[in-house]
Design a protein around this motif. Sequence first.
Motif, short mmCIF file in Angstrom:
data_model
loop_
_atom_site.label_atom_id
_atom_site.label_comp_id
_atom_site.label_asym_id
_atom_site.label_seq_id
_atom_site.Cartn_x
_atom_site.Cartn_y
_atom_site.Cartn_z
N THR A 17 -21.75 10.56 19.88
CA THR A 17 -20.61 10.62 18.59
C THR A 17 -19.68 12.02 19.19
N ARG A 18 -18.35 12.03 18.70
CA ARG A 18 -17.54 12.95 18.84
C ARG A 18 -17.39 13.81 17.54
N GLU A 19 -17.16 15.06 17.72
CA GLU A 19 -16.75 15.72 16.46
C GLU A 19 -15.13 15.92 16.69
N ARG A 20 -14.57 15.80 15.89
CA ARG A 20 -12.94 16.06 15.92
C ARG A 20 -12.58 17.34 14.74
N ARG A 21 -11.62 17.79 14.99
CA ARG A 21 -11.31 18.85 14.13
C ARG A 21 -10.00 19.02 14.05
N LEU A 22 -9.35 19.46 12.81
CA LEU A 22 -7.82 19.46 12.86
C LEU A 22 -7.35 20.93 13.18
N MET A 23 -6.58 21.03 14.25
CA MET A 23 -6.29 22.14 15.08
C MET A 23 -4.85 22.54 14.91
N ARG A 24 -4.39 23.68 15.07
CA ARG A 24 -2.93 23.94 15.05
C ARG A 24 -2.85 24.60 16.49
N ARG A 25 -1.86 24.40 17.16
CA ARG A 25 -1.47 24.87 18.37
C ARG A 25 -0.62 26.14 18.08
N LEU A 26 -0.88 27.37 18.99
CA LEU A 26 -0.03 28.30 18.87
C LEU A 26 0.41 28.63 20.23
N ARG A 27 1.53 29.30 20.57
CA ARG A 27 2.16 29.75 21.76
C ARG A 27 1.95 31.31 21.55
N VAL A 28 1.37 32.12 22.41
CA VAL A 28 1.45 33.58 22.29
C VAL A 28 2.08 34.08 23.25
N HIS A 29 3.15 35.16 22.87
CA HIS A 29 3.98 35.44 23.75
C HIS A 29 3.61 36.88 23.89
N HIS A 50 -5.39 26.52 26.38
CA HIS A 50 -4.65 25.40 27.35
C HIS A 50 -4.03 25.57 28.43
N ASP A 51 -3.38 26.86 28.44
CA ASP A 51 -2.54 27.13 29.61
C ASP A 51 -1.95 28.52 29.51
N VAL A 52 -1.57 29.02 30.55
CA VAL A 52 -1.12 30.38 30.57
C VAL A 52 0.14 30.23 31.60
N ALA A 53 1.45 30.55 31.22
CA ALA A 53 2.55 30.69 32.09
C ALA A 53 3.36 31.99 31.98
N PHE A 54 3.60 32.43 33.30
CA PHE A 54 4.07 33.60 33.41
C PHE A 54 5.73 33.28 34.05
N GLY A 55 6.49 33.96 32.90
CA GLY A 55 7.94 33.89 33.06
C GLY A 55 8.34 35.11 33.68
N PRO A 56 9.63 35.26 33.71
CA PRO A 56 10.24 36.66 34.42
C PRO A 56 9.96 37.83 33.55
N ASP A 57 9.97 37.68 32.06
CA ASP A 57 9.73 38.65 31.15
C ASP A 57 8.65 38.82 30.46
N LEU A 61 0.50 32.35 26.38
CA LEU A 61 -0.66 31.61 26.50
C LEU A 61 -0.53 30.50 25.31
N ARG A 62 -1.13 29.47 25.49
CA ARG A 62 -0.95 28.23 24.67
C ARG A 62 -2.51 27.76 24.52
N ILE A 63 -2.84 28.21 22.98
CA ILE A 63 -4.28 27.94 22.52
C ILE A 63 -4.10 27.05 21.22
N ALA A 64 -5.35 26.61 21.06
CA ALA A 64 -5.41 25.81 19.69
C ALA A 64 -6.49 26.42 19.04
N VAL A 65 -6.46 26.37 17.71
CA VAL A 65 -7.36 26.86 16.74
C VAL A 65 -7.56 26.00 15.19
N PRO A 66 -8.71 26.10 14.72
CA PRO A 66 -8.98 25.35 13.65
C PRO A 66 -7.90 25.82 12.76
N VAL A 67 -7.38 24.76 11.78
CA VAL A 67 -6.13 25.06 10.82
C VAL A 67 -6.93 26.28 9.77
N ASP A 68 -8.17 26.12 9.52
CA ASP A 68 -8.46 27.07 8.66
C ASP A 68 -8.94 28.44 9.13
#
Length: 97
Positions: A17-29, A50-57, A61-68
């Motif tokens: 079985t799989r456990e599913r959780r309600l997650m909020r995605r966040l972009r952290v600059h 989930h991802d780290v993107a380096f821009g010029p400035d 970081l793209r993360i997901a955390v449980p809504v609570d």
Amino acid sequence: MRAYSDAVAAALDDVGTRERRLMRRLRVHVDHSTAGRLDGAIRNAGIAVHDVAFGPDEAVLRIAVPVDAVERTVADLASWSQGAARHVAGEIEWTDV
């Protein structure tokens, strides 16, 4: 009837079985000099990056955390980055964990 129940139970045991959780995605600059340290702190806390993107400035970081846990995570991000992290809340979605 019992044979059917046993067969279904055995099939579920095989598949699992799989456990599913309600997650909020966040972009952290953050600035580039903070990104590596913050990435490590986030991962050490057991938060999925989930991802780290380096821009010029800055780095994003793209993360997901449980809504609570969003408020606590935002406070942790501020602490880990000495107040340098800025977050943008994204979608809420069900995620397999």
